[in-house]
Design a protein around this motif. Structure first.
Motif, PDB file in Angstrom:
ATOM      1  N   ARG A   1      68.764  35.760  34.750  1.00  0.00           N
ATOM      2  CA  ARG A   1      67.391  35.270  34.629  1.00  0.00           C
ATOM      3  C   ARG A   1      66.531  35.568  35.846  1.00  0.00           C
ATOM      4  N   LEU A   2      67.103  36.120  36.875  1.00  0.00           N
ATOM      5  CA  LEU A   2      66.326  36.378  38.083  1.00  0.00           C
ATOM      6  C   LEU A   2      65.213  37.379  37.829  1.00  0.00           C
ATOM      7  N   THR A   3      65.463  38.353  36.963  1.00  0.00           N
ATOM      8  CA  THR A   3      64.427  39.339  36.642  1.00  0.00           C
ATOM      9  C   THR A   3      63.185  38.646  36.094  1.00  0.00           C
ATOM     10  N   PHE A   4      63.391  37.707  35.176  1.00  0.00           N
ATOM     11  CA  PHE A   4      62.258  36.969  34.609  1.00  0.00           C
ATOM     12  C   PHE A   4      61.529  36.174  35.685  1.00  0.00           C
ATOM     13  N   VAL A   5      62.270  35.514  36.570  1.00  0.00           N
ATOM     14  CA  VAL A   5      61.656  34.678  37.604  1.00  0.00           C
ATOM     15  C   VAL A   5      60.837  35.523  38.569  1.00  0.00           C
ATOM     16  N   VAL A   6      61.391  36.657  39.002  1.00  0.00           N
ATOM     17  CA  VAL A   6      60.686  37.531  39.946  1.00  0.00           C
ATOM     18  C   VAL A   6      59.418  38.081  39.319  1.00  0.00           C
ATOM     19  N   TYR A   7      59.506  38.555  38.086  1.00  0.00           N
ATOM     20  CA  TYR A   7      58.323  39.099  37.418  1.00  0.00           C
ATOM     21  C   TYR A   7      57.303  38.013  37.126  1.00  0.00           C
ATOM     22  N   ALA A   8      57.764  36.837  36.768  1.00  0.00           N
ATOM     23  CA  ALA A   8      56.834  35.738  36.471  1.00  0.00           C
ATOM     24  C   ALA A   8      56.057  35.337  37.713  1.00  0.00           C
ATOM     25  N   GLN A   9      56.746  35.199  38.855  1.00  0.00           N
ATOM     26  CA  GLN A   9      56.032  34.793  40.072  1.00  0.00           C
ATOM     27  C   GLN A   9      55.051  35.871  40.527  1.00  0.00           C
ATOM     28  N   ALA A  10      55.416  37.148  40.357  1.00  0.00           N
ATOM     29  CA  ALA A  10      54.507  38.220  40.765  1.00  0.00           C
ATOM     30  C   ALA A  10      53.270  38.251  39.869  1.00  0.00           C
ATOM     31  N   LEU A  11      53.474  38.109  38.561  1.00  0.00           N
ATOM     32  CA  LEU A  11      52.346  38.111  37.626  1.00  0.00           C
ATOM     33  C   LEU A  11      51.445  36.897  37.855  1.00  0.00           C
ATOM     34  N   LEU A  12      52.048  35.736  38.071  1.00  0.00           N
ATOM     35  CA  LEU A  12      51.253  34.536  38.334  1.00  0.00           C
ATOM     36  C   LEU A  12      50.497  34.647  39.651  1.00  0.00           C
ATOM     37  N   PHE A  13      51.165  35.193  40.664  1.00  0.00           N
ATOM     38  CA  PHE A  13      50.523  35.375  41.963  1.00  0.00           C
ATOM     39  C   PHE A  13      49.303  36.283  41.834  1.00  0.00           C
ATOM     40  N   GLY A  14      49.437  37.344  41.052  1.00  0.00           N
ATOM     41  CA  GLY A  14      48.295  38.218  40.831  1.00  0.00           C
ATOM     42  C   GLY A  14      47.211  37.533  40.011  1.00  0.00           C
ATOM     43  N   PHE A  15      47.623  36.828  38.949  1.00  0.00           N
ATOM     44  CA  PHE A  15      46.655  36.244  38.025  1.00  0.00           C
ATOM     45  C   PHE A  15      45.803  35.169  38.685  1.00  0.00           C
ATOM     46  N   VAL A  16      46.404  34.309  39.505  1.00  0.00           N
ATOM     47  CA  VAL A  16      45.620  33.213  40.085  1.00  0.00           C
ATOM     48  C   VAL A  16      44.547  33.744  41.024  1.00  0.00           C
ATOM     49  N   HIS A  17      44.697  34.954  41.542  1.00  0.00           N
ATOM     50  CA  HIS A  17      43.682  35.513  42.441  1.00  0.00           C
ATOM     51  C   HIS A  17      42.437  35.985  41.686  1.00  0.00           C
ATOM     52  N   ILE A  18      42.512  36.047  40.346  1.00  0.00           N
ATOM     53  CA  ILE A  18      41.328  36.442  39.587  1.00  0.00           C
ATOM     54  C   ILE A  18      40.243  35.378  39.708  1.00  0.00           C
ATOM     55  N   PHE A  19      40.656  34.133  40.037  1.00  0.00           N
ATOM     56  CA  PHE A  19      39.671  33.059  40.198  1.00  0.00           C
ATOM     57  C   PHE A  19      38.824  33.257  41.451  1.00  0.00           C
ATOM     58  N   ASN A  20      39.228  34.186  42.325  1.00  0.00           N
ATOM     59  CA  ASN A  20      38.434  34.479  43.521  1.00  0.00           C
ATOM     60  C   ASN A  20      37.201  35.307  43.206  1.00  0.00           C
ATOM     61  N   TYR A  21      37.141  35.887  42.011  1.00  0.00           N
ATOM     62  CA  TYR A  21      36.094  36.861  41.709  1.00  0.00           C
ATOM     63  C   TYR A  21      35.071  36.284  40.735  1.00  0.00           C
ATOM     64  N   ASP A  22      33.811  36.582  41.020  1.00  0.00           N
ATOM     65  CA  ASP A  22      32.731  36.214  40.113  1.00  0.00           C
ATOM     66  C   ASP A  22      32.547  37.337  39.101  1.00  0.00           C
ATOM     67  N   MET A  23      33.039  37.120  37.888  1.00  0.00           N
ATOM     68  CA  MET A  23      32.915  38.102  36.822  1.00  0.00           C
ATOM     69  C   MET A  23      33.054  37.382  35.486  1.00  0.00           C
ATOM     70  N   PRO A  24      32.490  37.943  34.412  1.00  0.00           N
ATOM     71  CA  PRO A  24      32.569  37.281  33.100  1.00  0.00           C
ATOM     72  C   PRO A  24      34.007  37.014  32.681  1.00  0.00           C
ATOM     73  N   LEU A  25      34.191  35.940  31.894  1.00  0.00           N
ATOM     74  CA  LEU A  25      35.529  35.537  31.470  1.00  0.00           C
ATOM     75  C   LEU A  25      36.229  36.647  30.693  1.00  0.00           C
ATOM     76  N   GLU A  26      35.475  37.367  29.840  1.00  0.00           N
ATOM     77  CA  GLU A  26      36.085  38.436  29.050  1.00  0.00           C
ATOM     78  C   GLU A  26      36.663  39.523  29.956  1.00  0.00           C
ATOM     79  N   GLU A  27      35.916  39.865  31.009  1.00  0.00           N
ATOM     80  CA  GLU A  27      36.406  40.872  31.940  1.00  0.00           C
ATOM     81  C   GLU A  27      37.590  40.349  32.742  1.00  0.00           C
ATOM     82  N   GLN A  28      37.569  39.060  33.065  1.00  0.00           N
ATOM     83  CA  GLN A  28      38.707  38.479  33.778  1.00  0.00           C
ATOM     84  C   GLN A  28      39.982  38.620  32.957  1.00  0.00           C
TER      85      GLN A  28
END
Length: 248
Positions: A172-199
């Motif tokens: 299950r480590l593969t899932f955990v590593v990929y999940a944390q990387a994807l979440l880490f990237g995704f939460v940074h989208i809140f730093n940007y001012d852009m329409p929700l559809e583009e987000q």
């Protein structure tokens, strides 16, 4: 007696590629010199790759980083403290600490991660904003962290959970590593001012540097230990704000 081959310059890149393909945790963290050698090779690798993707993304979408605009308004010493010290510690605890699961670490990670999501995703404010709903932003993550820490400790005392932890380090480590990387990237989208559809549609491109960082810091965490990944994250943020400090 068989002679051990000396690592080449590209060895950290090759090891990182193998880690992304199939994440694994070594029996013990590697040496300090090898950790800093890996940082020295992975830094230019990830900067070149990130620059290419970010440059291409600017042709498709114009996104304003309001997270950066928030910290620029601070005094230089406070900017360095928050961006180079506090922010990497918060993010490494939230995303990379549980890659080697322990009851206390899972509780800490759950508390910090829920604070991060509640602050950025629900209230839409910066992590260091003290005037907006500070009490619920602190109490809810604290309660969640205590609950998960207690449950993790309770389950860890049962033999059945030991095999589950070993399975997490393996299959299950593969899932955990990929999940944390994807979440880490995704939460940074809140730093940007852009329409929700583009987000929703373009977030992997807009936050590709953070997405790549999620894998790089995860690799450092699993291969060299938590402190080495934290140091690399701090150096990365220091390099990022250096032009702002020089111009100010």
């Amino acid at each position: 007696m068989q002679q051990i081959a000396k690592p080449s310059f590209w060895t950290p890149v090759r090891d990182f590629a193998l880690f992304v393909r199939r994440p694994s945790i070594g029996p013990s963290p590697l040496t300090v010199p090898s950790a800093y050698r890996a940082m020295g090779v992975l830094f230019p690798f990830k900067y070149l790759l990130s620059f290419a993707v970010v440059f291409a993304s600017t042709l498709m979408v114009a996104a304003v980083n309001r997270g950066l605009a928030e910290v620029v308004s601070y005094a230089p010493w406070l900017m360095v403290l928050l961006v180079v010290g506090v922010a990497p510690l918060i993010e490494e605890v939230a995303f990379r600490l549980p890659l080697r699961p322990r009851p206390l670490w899972l509780g800490l990670s759950a508390a910090v991660f829920s604070y991060y999501i509640l602050t950025r995703g629900y209230y839409g404010v910066g992590n260091f904003e003290l005037r907006t709903a500070l009490v619920p932003r602190l109490l809810i993550p604290l309660a969640l962290g205590l609950l998960i820490g207690f449950l993790s400790h309770w389950f860890s005392r049962r033999s059945r959970c030991l095999s589950g932890a070993e399975e997490l380090h393996g299959r299950r480590l593969t899932f955990v590593v990929y999940a944390q990387a994807l979440l880490f990237g995704f939460v940074h989208i809140f730093n940007y001012d852009m329409p929700l559809e583009e987000q929703l549609l373009l977030w992997p491109i807009v936050v590709f540097p953070q997405l790549l960082d999620g894998f790089v810091y995860g690799f450092m965490r699993c291969r060299y230990g938590f402190s080495r990944g934290l140091v690399m994250h701090m150096i990365n943020n220091a390099i990022g704000i250096l032009p702002t400090l020089l111009l100010s």
